[in-house]
Design a protein around this motif. Sequence first.
Motif, PDB file in Angstrom:
ATOM      1  N   PRO A  40       0.802  -1.225   0.000  1.00  0.00           N
ATOM      2  CA  PRO A  40       0.000   0.000   0.000  1.00  0.00           C
ATOM      3  C   PRO A  40       0.834   1.274   0.000  1.00  0.00           C
ATOM      4  CG  PRO A  40      -0.841  -1.529   1.631  1.00  0.00           C
ATOM      5  CD  PRO A  40       0.444  -2.087   1.120  1.00  0.00           C
ATOM      6  N   MET A  41       2.043   1.227   0.511  1.00  0.00           N
ATOM      7  CA  MET A  41       2.895   2.407   0.531  1.00  0.00           C
ATOM      8  C   MET A  41       3.449   2.715  -0.862  1.00  0.00           C
ATOM      9  SD  MET A  41       5.130   1.888   3.927  1.00  0.00           S
ATOM     10  CE  MET A  41       4.541   0.672   5.070  1.00  0.00           C
ATOM     11  N   LEU A  42       3.564   1.714  -1.716  1.00  0.00           N
ATOM     12  CA  LEU A  42       4.145   1.907  -3.032  1.00  0.00           C
ATOM     13  C   LEU A  42       3.158   2.440  -4.047  1.00  0.00           C
ATOM     14  CD1 LEU A  42       6.303  -1.332  -3.287  1.00  0.00           C
ATOM     15  CD2 LEU A  42       7.052   0.966  -2.710  1.00  0.00           C
ATOM     16  N   THR A  43       1.872   2.189  -3.868  1.00  0.00           N
ATOM     17  CA  THR A  43       0.882   2.633  -4.839  1.00  0.00           C
ATOM     18  C   THR A  43       0.487   4.065  -4.544  1.00  0.00           C
ATOM     19  OG1 THR A  43      -0.873   1.690  -3.480  1.00  0.00           O
ATOM     20  CG2 THR A  43      -0.033   0.325  -5.257  1.00  0.00           C
ATOM     21  N   GLN A  44       0.791   4.937  -5.486  1.00  0.00           N
ATOM     22  CA  GLN A  44       0.446   6.338  -5.377  1.00  0.00           C
ATOM     23  C   GLN A  44      -0.157   6.768  -6.692  1.00  0.00           C
ATOM     24  OE1 GLN A  44       3.923   8.550  -4.439  1.00  0.00           O
ATOM     25  NE2 GLN A  44       4.270   7.542  -2.511  1.00  0.00           N
ATOM     26  N   GLY A  45      -0.864   7.863  -6.673  1.00  0.00           N
ATOM     27  CA  GLY A  45      -1.391   8.407  -7.911  1.00  0.00           C
ATOM     28  C   GLY A  45      -2.897   8.348  -7.966  1.00  0.00           C
ATOM     29  N   VAL A  46      -3.401   8.587  -9.138  1.00  0.00           N
ATOM     30  CA  VAL A  46      -4.830   8.653  -9.383  1.00  0.00           C
ATOM     31  C   VAL A  46      -5.319   7.267  -9.749  1.00  0.00           C
ATOM     32  CG1 VAL A  46      -6.597   9.720 -10.823  1.00  0.00           C
ATOM     33  CG2 VAL A  46      -4.566  11.005 -10.201  1.00  0.00           C
ATOM     34  N   LYS A  47      -6.411   6.870  -9.145  1.00  0.00           N
ATOM     35  CA  LYS A  47      -6.989   5.573  -9.462  1.00  0.00           C
ATOM     36  C   LYS A  47      -7.807   5.696 -10.737  1.00  0.00           C
ATOM     37  CE  LYS A  47      -9.719   1.846  -7.704  1.00  0.00           C
ATOM     38  NZ  LYS A  47     -11.084   1.660  -7.332  1.00  0.00           N
ATOM     39  N   VAL A  48      -7.396   4.950 -11.757  1.00  0.00           N
ATOM     40  CA  VAL A  48      -8.057   5.013 -13.056  1.00  0.00           C
ATOM     41  C   VAL A  48      -8.231   3.590 -13.565  1.00  0.00           C
ATOM     42  CG1 VAL A  48      -7.852   5.831 -15.428  1.00  0.00           C
ATOM     43  CG2 VAL A  48      -7.010   7.237 -13.575  1.00  0.00           C
ATOM     44  N   ASP A  49      -9.387   3.308 -14.119  1.00  0.00           N
ATOM     45  CA  ASP A  49      -9.593   2.037 -14.786  1.00  0.00           C
ATOM     46  C   ASP A  49      -9.090   2.186 -16.220  1.00  0.00           C
ATOM     47  OD1 ASP A  49     -12.797   1.650 -13.186  1.00  0.00           O
ATOM     48  OD2 ASP A  49     -10.826   1.037 -12.521  1.00  0.00           O
ATOM     49  N   SER A 107     -24.641   7.170 -10.957  1.00  0.00           N
ATOM     50  CA  SER A 107     -23.401   6.768 -11.616  1.00  0.00           C
ATOM     51  C   SER A 107     -22.379   7.888 -11.493  1.00  0.00           C
ATOM     52  CB  SER A 107     -23.671   6.480 -13.098  1.00  0.00           C
ATOM     53  OG  SER A 107     -22.455   6.279 -13.778  1.00  0.00           O
ATOM     54  N   GLY A 108     -21.151   7.534 -11.183  1.00  0.00           N
ATOM     55  CA  GLY A 108     -20.103   8.531 -11.014  1.00  0.00           C
ATOM     56  C   GLY A 108     -19.032   8.444 -12.066  1.00  0.00           C
ATOM     57  N   GLU A 109     -19.419   8.121 -13.300  1.00  0.00           N
ATOM     58  CA  GLU A 109     -18.424   7.976 -14.352  1.00  0.00           C
ATOM     59  C   GLU A 109     -18.267   9.274 -15.137  1.00  0.00           C
ATOM     60  OE1 GLU A 109     -19.024   3.240 -15.076  1.00  0.00           O
ATOM     61  OE2 GLU A 109     -18.871   4.584 -16.782  1.00  0.00           O
ATOM     62  N   VAL A 110     -17.012   9.624 -15.409  1.00  0.00           N
ATOM     63  CA  VAL A 110     -16.682  10.830 -16.158  1.00  0.00           C
ATOM     64  C   VAL A 110     -15.683  10.431 -17.245  1.00  0.00           C
ATOM     65  CG1 VAL A 110     -15.701  13.146 -16.032  1.00  0.00           C
ATOM     66  CG2 VAL A 110     -17.023  12.263 -14.119  1.00  0.00           C
ATOM     67  N   LEU A 111     -15.852  10.990 -18.430  1.00  0.00           N
ATOM     68  CA  LEU A 111     -14.941  10.719 -19.542  1.00  0.00           C
ATOM     69  C   LEU A 111     -14.003  11.900 -19.741  1.00  0.00           C
ATOM     70  CD1 LEU A 111     -17.546   9.232 -22.032  1.00  0.00           C
ATOM     71  CD2 LEU A 111     -16.012   7.994 -20.521  1.00  0.00           C
ATOM     72  N   VAL A 112     -12.759  11.617 -20.073  1.00  0.00           N
ATOM     73  CA  VAL A 112     -11.751  12.657 -20.305  1.00  0.00           C
ATOM     74  C   VAL A 112     -11.274  12.548 -21.742  1.00  0.00           C
ATOM     75  CG1 VAL A 112      -9.453  13.492 -19.689  1.00  0.00           C
ATOM     76  CG2 VAL A 112     -11.003  12.694 -17.914  1.00  0.00           C
ATOM     77  N   MET A 127      -7.624  14.499 -13.680  1.00  0.00           N
ATOM     78  CA  MET A 127      -8.163  13.234 -13.168  1.00  0.00           C
ATOM     79  C   MET A 127      -8.170  13.215 -11.640  1.00  0.00           C
ATOM     80  SD  MET A 127      -6.953  10.374 -15.975  1.00  0.00           S
ATOM     81  CE  MET A 127      -5.331  10.234 -15.353  1.00  0.00           C
ATOM     82  N   ALA A 128      -7.176  13.806 -11.012  1.00  0.00           N
ATOM     83  CA  ALA A 128      -7.163  13.888  -9.550  1.00  0.00           C
ATOM     84  C   ALA A 128      -8.317  14.750  -9.046  1.00  0.00           C
ATOM     85  CB  ALA A 128      -5.825  14.446  -9.067  1.00  0.00           C
ATOM     86  N   ALA A 135     -16.010  11.360  -8.690  1.00  0.00           N
ATOM     87  CA  ALA A 135     -16.071  10.447  -9.834  1.00  0.00           C
ATOM     88  C   ALA A 135     -15.538   9.081  -9.410  1.00  0.00           C
ATOM     89  CB  ALA A 135     -15.264  10.998 -11.001  1.00  0.00           C
ATOM     90  N   THR A 136     -16.354   8.053  -9.591  1.00  0.00           N
ATOM     91  CA  THR A 136     -15.921   6.700  -9.221  1.00  0.00           C
ATOM     92  C   THR A 136     -15.165   6.019 -10.350  1.00  0.00           C
ATOM     93  OG1 THR A 136     -18.056   5.831  -9.924  1.00  0.00           O
ATOM     94  CG2 THR A 136     -17.793   6.371  -7.589  1.00  0.00           C
ATOM     95  N   GLY A 137     -15.364   6.484 -11.568  1.00  0.00           N
ATOM     96  CA  GLY A 137     -14.652   5.918 -12.710  1.00  0.00           C
ATOM     97  C   GLY A 137     -14.304   7.018 -13.691  1.00  0.00           C
ATOM     98  N   VAL A 138     -13.086   6.981 -14.197  1.00  0.00           N
ATOM     99  CA  VAL A 138     -12.641   7.963 -15.176  1.00  0.00           C
ATOM    100  C   VAL A 138     -12.225   7.197 -16.421  1.00  0.00           C
ATOM    101  CG1 VAL A 138     -10.961   9.765 -15.716  1.00  0.00           C
ATOM    102  CG2 VAL A 138     -11.874   9.567 -13.404  1.00  0.00           C
ATOM    103  N   GLY A 139     -12.874   7.498 -17.544  1.00  0.00           N
ATOM    104  CA  GLY A 139     -12.544   6.851 -18.801  1.00  0.00           C
ATOM    105  C   GLY A 139     -11.806   7.807 -19.709  1.00  0.00           C
ATOM    106  N   LEU A 140     -10.866   7.289 -20.462  1.00  0.00           N
ATOM    107  CA  LEU A 140     -10.095   8.109 -21.389  1.00  0.00           C
ATOM    108  C   LEU A 140     -10.601   7.854 -22.801  1.00  0.00           C
ATOM    109  CD1 LEU A 140      -6.554   7.510 -19.897  1.00  0.00           C
ATOM    110  CD2 LEU A 140      -8.032   9.479 -19.546  1.00  0.00           C
ATOM    111  N   ILE A 141     -10.984   8.910 -23.501  1.00  0.00           N
ATOM    112  CA  ILE A 141     -11.496   8.796 -24.862  1.00  0.00           C
ATOM    113  C   ILE A 141     -10.328   8.890 -25.828  1.00  0.00           C
ATOM    114  CG2 ILE A 141     -12.943   9.879 -26.599  1.00  0.00           C
ATOM    115  CD1 ILE A 141     -14.691  10.935 -24.365  1.00  0.00           C
TER     116      ILE A 141
END
Length: 149
Positions: A40-49, A107-112, A127-128, A135-141
Motif C-alpha cells: 500500500p505504501m508503493l501505490t500512489q497516484g490517481v486511481k483510473v480504470d 453513476s459517477g463515471e466521467v470521460l476525459v 483526473m485527480a 467520480a468513481t470511474g474515469v474513462g479516457l477517450i
Amino acid sequence: MSGMKGMMSQSRRKPMSEINVVPYIDVMLVLLVIFMVTAPMLTQGVKVDLPQTTSDPIQQDKDVESITVSVDSNGAYYLEVGDRSGDPMSLSEVREQVANILSQRTSGEVLVRGDEFVEYGVVVRLMAELQAAGATGVGLITDTPRERQ
C-alpha cells in the motif's frame, strides 16, 4: 548377542530422503507479511480504470447524459454534459461543476478527452480533481489509430 542387537538397530534405520520444508514455509510467510505491509505504501497516484488495447465502445445508459471533460492543446478545460458544451473554465470550476452534477446521479463515471499534444501533468491533475469531486470511474477517450500510408 548384545553385539547383534546393536547391529540390528542400526540396520532398521533408513536414511531420510525427504526435504524439510518448514524453514522454507517460514521464510515465505515472512516475505508475504513484508509485501503486504509495503504494497500500500508503493501505490500512489490517481486511481483510473485503464482501457485494454482491444476494447469495445463504452456502453452508456441512454437516459443519462454523459459527462465529458476536454483538455485542448493549450491546457484549457471544457465541460460537456450530453450535447451541451461550455466555455473554457479553470480546474476548480470544473471540480465544482462535476461535483454538483455527480451529487444528483447514481453513476459517477466521467470521460476525459485530452489533446494529443497536451502535457501529461495537465491530464493527471484533471483526473485527480475529478476523483476528488466524486467520480468513481474515469474513462479516457481515444480515436482509433490511423494506418500509416
